[in-house]
Structure formats: C-alpha cells, structure tokens
Enzyme design. Structure first.
Site, short mmCIF file in Angstrom:
data_model
loop_
_atom_site.label_atom_id
_atom_site.label_comp_id
_atom_site.label_asym_id
_atom_site.label_seq_id
_atom_site.Cartn_x
_atom_site.Cartn_y
_atom_site.Cartn_z
CD GLU A 20 40.89 34.23 41.62
OE1 GLU A 20 41.17 34.31 42.98
OE2 GLU A 20 39.50 34.28 41.04
CG HIS B 32 40.93 38.57 42.01
ND1 HIS B 32 40.03 38.62 41.21
CD2 HIS B 32 40.45 37.76 43.01
CE1 HIS B 32 39.01 38.29 41.37
NE2 HIS B 32 39.18 37.56 42.73
#
Length: 345
Positions: free
Chosen positions: A312, A178
């Site tokens: 991501e 992330h």
C-alpha cells in the site's frame, strides 16, 4: 497495433465490472464499487493464474471484506483518536468503537462508493478512469474533494494507478490501493515462501493497536530487512516483538528512493515463474500480510492465514502527528497527483 480489449458487464445490483486485456493475454478486471481491482489473471506456462485476492460478485465485498483491492481514502491507515488540526483548526472524525481510531477514512468511505467510470484506449494501453466527489464533512473531513483514480493496463505488462484530486478547502488526502497479492494463484497457500525485496532502511514502529509510535527504526539486524531478497518466513518465524505484536507485518516501510527508474519493492512467486515489481512516487509503503483470524472464502476456496500480501503506497501513517513522517494536507490551490505502478514479469 495489438488487440488491447475492454468490455463491461453487470457485477451485481449496482456495480459494473470492466475487463481489460493486453497483447500478452493478461486480464485485469476492475469495478466501480470502490474503484477496485477484482482480478489480475496472468498466463504462466500456458495456464491462467489469478494473482490478486478478490470476489466474484459485488455482494460478496459487502458481506466479506470491503477493503480487498479497493481505493482507500480520504486517508489510508489509522488516524489516532480520529483527531487532527489544519492551520490551527481542529477536526474530529468518527472513530471505531473497537479501538477509538479512524481507519482508512472511516466507515463506508471510498471503498463503499460507486464511482463514475469512463474508458480510454490507445495503441499501447487501456484505462478506466474512476471519479468520485466526496462532499464537505463526509466522515468529518473538511472540503469538497474531487477525486479521480485511473487504472491502466499496458502492453508492457504494467498496471498503472494514477491518483488526482482537488479540494475547495484545506483537507487531508493520502489515498492508496489495498490490493492483496498471492502469486501462486492459490488462496489455500500461505505467502510464507514468497520472496520479498523492499528498498527501505527504516520502518515505522507500531503500538499494539497498530497506530505508529513515532519511532522510525533501522531494519538492520531485524526481520524487517528485505534489502536483499528474503522469503516471508523471515517475519512469520520470529519472536521479534514488532512481528509478534501483529502476527506478521502491518507496518510502514520508509522507502530509500522514489520514482520509476528502478523498483522499490519486488515480490517473487515461490516457483520463480512470476514476479511483481512496485514503482511509486510515494515515500512509504505499508505492507500487511493478511493475518486474519478467520479468512473469507474466495472464488470457492477458503483463504488461508497469511494468504496475501499488500503493498500500500502512501505517505506513512503518523504524518498528522509526527515530524519527519511527511505531509498529507491538500490545499485548494494545488492538485494532488501521484502514481504507483506494478509491473508483471
């Protein structure tokens, strides 16, 4: 042989910060708290630029945002209603009281754990290998999962993330990282002038609560078309309903190709002095543009609205619900392996 270096120091009461430096003078700081990246410091025209969002102490992650830079698991993204089935066996995960779904593996998941860590070094790269054993039924997921995530910094100016895992019972596994990039190095500057390329003809349409609807839509004639380099203003300055819904991007893009021959995505700084190429063997990338109602203070400065962008890499959310979205079931007889690489230019 160059001067690839690695050192470590305390990062708070329990966490350790590992500092990796390559021959180009790029420094990557990572921590065993959530197997996360904290800093990526790049020399640009003689000045250092920290191009990822992160905090100076372990405690700040606990109080401000646990997802910044972290390894996400067992399952990245949202599982609708926290429910899924594997081989006709139904499972129910704890859900968020706000929306009734399970986000990023549930509360206090991979991002909140202290991972074991070891250092490996060769002539052309230095690595920290993080490992964590997630017990059977942790956050409702079946099977004991042995997870490993290695971060390598190479002399080719690459940050390589390698994921591996085994389970003793069929389970779901779809990890990601992330990281938030802001290539200006200044968190008071929005990423609206960053340029983006994404090699994706389709994106996953989302509901108001950002669960996917099951529709994969063409990017053609939408603000999601980044097949040619465009600035991020394209998604911020539009009334297209999918962008208005989330105030930017919070969407899976289905990649046209995978692998490490050519990048699937490129972010370029507004001054054109720096770019990040993303390479992955995953079929999708979720792009989120940090549209926080109230951004935290980062290294002494207040994070502006839309002050970061994530890439991501993962199997698209919705895989447990919809055909054509991919498969995230991991069985005992197989080892999960995937790689994502970010190249700094």
């Amino acid at each position: 042989m160059g001067y690839l270096k690695v050192s470590k120091k305390k990062f708070g009461q329990t966490a350790i910060l590992y500092s990796l430096t390559n021959d180009s003078g790029i420094t990557m700081n990572v921590t065993d708290l959530g197997a996360r990246i904290v800093d990526l410091i790049v020399p640009v025209n003689g000045k250092e630029r920290n191009i990822v969002l992160g905090f100076d102490t372990e405690q700040e992650y606990h109080t401000k945002d646990m997802y910044f830079g972290a390894t996400i698991g067992r399952v990245a993204g949202r599982i609708r209603n926290g429910s899924f089935s594997i081989d006709d066996e139904n499972y129910q995960l704890p859900v968020s009281p706000e929306n009734g779904h399970t986000l990023h593996g549930g509360e206090a998941s991979f991002e909140a754990k202290i991972w074991d860590a070891k250092i490996e070094q060769s002539s052309d790269q230095v690595s920290v290998i993080f490992s964590y054993v997630s017990p059977d039924k942790e956050n409702g997921f079946p099977g004991e999962l042995n997870a490993r995530v290695s971060y390598s910094l190479t002399n080719k100016n690459e940050w390589i993330i390698d994921y591996q895992a085994e389970t003793d019972k069929a389970t779901l596994y779809n990890p990601t990282n992330h990281v938030y990039f802001n290539l200006t190095g200044d968190v008071t500057q929005s990423i609206d002038a960053h340029e983006l390329v994404v090699e994706a003809d389709r994106f996953a349409v989302v509901n108001e609560d950002t669960t996917v609807t099951g529709e994969l839509r063409s990017v053609s004639e939408t603000p999601f078309d980044f097949r040619q380099s465009k600035t991020m203003k394209q998604v911020f300055e539009t009334n297209y309903e999918q962008n208005s819904l989330v105030n930017g991007l919070d969407h899976p893009f289905i990649l046209n190709h995978t692998g490490f021959v050519k990048p699937q995505a490129i972010i370029t700084a507004p001054d054109k002095e720096l770019s990040i190429e993303m390479y992955t063997d995953r079929p999708a990338v979720v792009i989120f543009t940090a549209q926080f109602e109230e951004g935290p203070e980062i290294r002494g400065k207040k994070l502006v609205h839309q002050g970061g962008i994530t890439l991501e890499t993962q199997v698209s959310p919705g895989a447990v619900e919809f055909d054509g979205f991919g498969d995230i079931v991991l069985y005992p007889e197989t080892t999960y392996q995937s790689r994502t690489m970010y190249k700094i230019n």
